[in-house]
Motif scaffolding. Structure first.
Motif, short mmCIF file in Angstrom:
data_model
loop_
_atom_site.label_atom_id
_atom_site.label_comp_id
_atom_site.label_asym_id
_atom_site.label_seq_id
_atom_site.Cartn_x
_atom_site.Cartn_y
_atom_site.Cartn_z
N LYS A 232 0.81 -1.22 0.00
CA LYS A 232 0.00 0.00 0.00
C LYS A 232 0.84 1.27 0.00
O LYS A 232 0.42 2.30 -0.52
N ASN A 233 2.02 1.22 0.60
CA ASN A 233 2.87 2.41 0.72
C ASN A 233 4.29 2.06 0.30
O ASN A 233 4.95 1.26 0.97
N ILE A 249 1.07 6.21 -1.81
CA ILE A 249 0.59 6.30 -0.44
C ILE A 249 -0.85 5.81 -0.40
O ILE A 249 -1.70 6.31 -1.16
N ASN A 250 -1.11 4.84 0.47
CA ASN A 250 -2.45 4.24 0.57
C ASN A 250 -2.98 3.79 -0.79
O ASN A 250 -4.13 4.04 -1.16
N SER A 251 -2.10 3.14 -1.55
CA SER A 251 -2.45 2.55 -2.85
C SER A 251 -2.81 3.58 -3.91
O SER A 251 -3.43 3.24 -4.91
N HIS A 252 -2.45 4.83 -3.70
CA HIS A 252 -2.66 5.88 -4.69
C HIS A 252 -1.30 6.46 -5.09
O HIS A 252 -0.44 6.70 -4.24
#
Length: 414
Positions: A232-233, A249-252
């Protein structure tokens, strides 16, 4: 010849009439279309699965998922696999993305080469074009892009051409930058000043054109097709002519204010001395493939070997080992600094070189990381990227696919 790149084209009109394509590119989608996107994204990121599993994963009812799958099947975006028979009840039918459901063209404009890829709905490269050069010349680069867009159009043919949903470009934010380091002719460097790459390509086509920093686009490819599915990070590091990166960050994908987050190449490698005329060197000065190319050139060897398997063979190996030592120590310092700020799960390293050289680099980065004090911070895992030299162009191709089929405007929500 089929042509979607002129204002009067009949094919362009045909594309604009395709109802399944247009709504998914809208910024104002209804709940039904949003749910369709959620289902498509779930299948993309988690692989084929039956409707019941899709319902559990997306928190939609089984009936809603069934209706969505039927619509997507009729539109040719998904296909049904052979039924899987269990011990109890009716056999389940896994659903997967249809590779022919949509297509995109990814363009990578690099400091040493141009790549144009035709990518299908599952991220597989169907066609490719590559052009190597010592320095990128705008006239040559844009002429080749125009020609290859036309060629990809013809290769798709009349049946699949209406499913071409856009063009995605990956390029450095300053193609004319670091001209002294690259020994780039000032005239060529200046020609890139003020060039709006996305706008220039948009003038060639009726399709939407997206743009991203090249290493951020490579990070997108890893996020969707590689290890980013399970982490995810992470900090993404891409070793090319110049080293660069991206940040998830947080899968974005996190772009930052200027779209340049994760610009690891600019990380300083030392303290600035008071009154010093020169600032400390940057990571790109020690860990870029440009440095390895220079070592080969000074030894009278082919600098292009930095990008292929010859780098680990004699007579190149001696120089490669020297580069590995410097590059690994510099990358390790950057990872340690990033871990202090971001509390990373992992660091993914990839590049435009041979996979065996990537393995050697990772091993030496691990050794160098052990020399740092990790008290008070977590040591992130360091992993090899899975996409390789096509990561930037493939990531570029995912930009228009995302715009049409992902559930939100943030890149690749998971």
């Amino acid at each position: 010849m089929l042509d979607i790149f002129t204002e009067s084209s009949e094919t362009r009109a045909a594309i604009e009439d395709i109802q399944w394509l247009r709504p998914r590119g809208s910024n104002q989608i209804g709940m039904s279309q949003f749910n369709e996107r959620v289902v498509l994204q779930a299948v993309r990121l988690h692989g084929s699965m039956p409707k019941a599993d899709l319902a559990r994963l997306t928190n939609l009812s089984t009936q809603t998922v069934s209706l969505i799958i039927n619509r997507l099947f009729e539109e040719g975006l998904v296909r049904k696999l052979a039924p899987v028979r269990g011990k109890v009840g009716q056999p389940s039918v896994p659903i997967e993305l249809n590779p022919d459901g949509a297509f995109s063209i990814g363009v990578k404009i690099g400091r040493r080469s141009l790549d144009v890829l035709l990518v299908d709905f599952v991220g597989k490269t169907r066609q490719r074009f590559s052009l190597a050069y010592p320095f990128p010349d705008p006239a040559t680069v844009f002429a080749q892009i125009d020609a290859q867009l036309q060629r990809m159009c013809v290769l798709l043919g009349p049946q699949l051409l209406p499913r071409l949903c856009g063009v995605g470009i990956a390029a450095p934010l300053a193609l004319g930058g670091w001209q002294t380091l690259l020994d780039m002719p000032p005239r060529q460097a200046q020609e890139w000043d003020g060039v709006d790459i996305r706008q220039r390509v948009q003038a060639m086509t009726a399709l939407p054109v997206e743009f991203a920093k090249d290493t951020a686009a490579a990070c997108v490819a890893e996020l969707v097709l590689g290890r980013g599915r399970s982490i995810k990070n992470f900090l993404y590091v891409y070793v090319d002519t110049f080293i660069g990166g991206g940040l998830v960050i947080n899968s974005h994908l996190h772009g930052g204010r200027h779209g340049n987050a994760g610009a690891v190449g600019s990380i300083p490698l030392g303290l600035a001395a008071a009154g010093a005329r020169q600032p400390p060197g940057q990571l790109l000065g020690d860990a870029s493939l440009f440095n390895l190319e220079q070592l080969f050139s000074l030894a009278g060897l082919d600098p292009a070997a930095a990008h292929d398997a010859r780098a680990l063979d004699a007579p190149f190996l001696t120089h490669t080992l020297a580069w590995l030592e410097d590059a690994a120590r510099a990358i390790a310092l950057s990872i340690n600094s990033a871990a202090c700020l971001l509390d990373l799960e992992g660091v993914i390293i990839d590049g435009s070189f041979d996979r065996a050289l990537l393995e050697r680099l990772l091993a030496q980065v691990d050794t160098a990381l052990a020399c740092y004090n990790w008290e008070g911070i977590a040591h992130p895992q360091v992993l090899a990227g899975t996409v390789g030299s096509d990561a930037r162009a493939i990531g570029g191709a995912f930009l228009p696919l995302h715009a049409h089929f992902a559930p939100d405007r943030d890149l690749f929500l998971k």
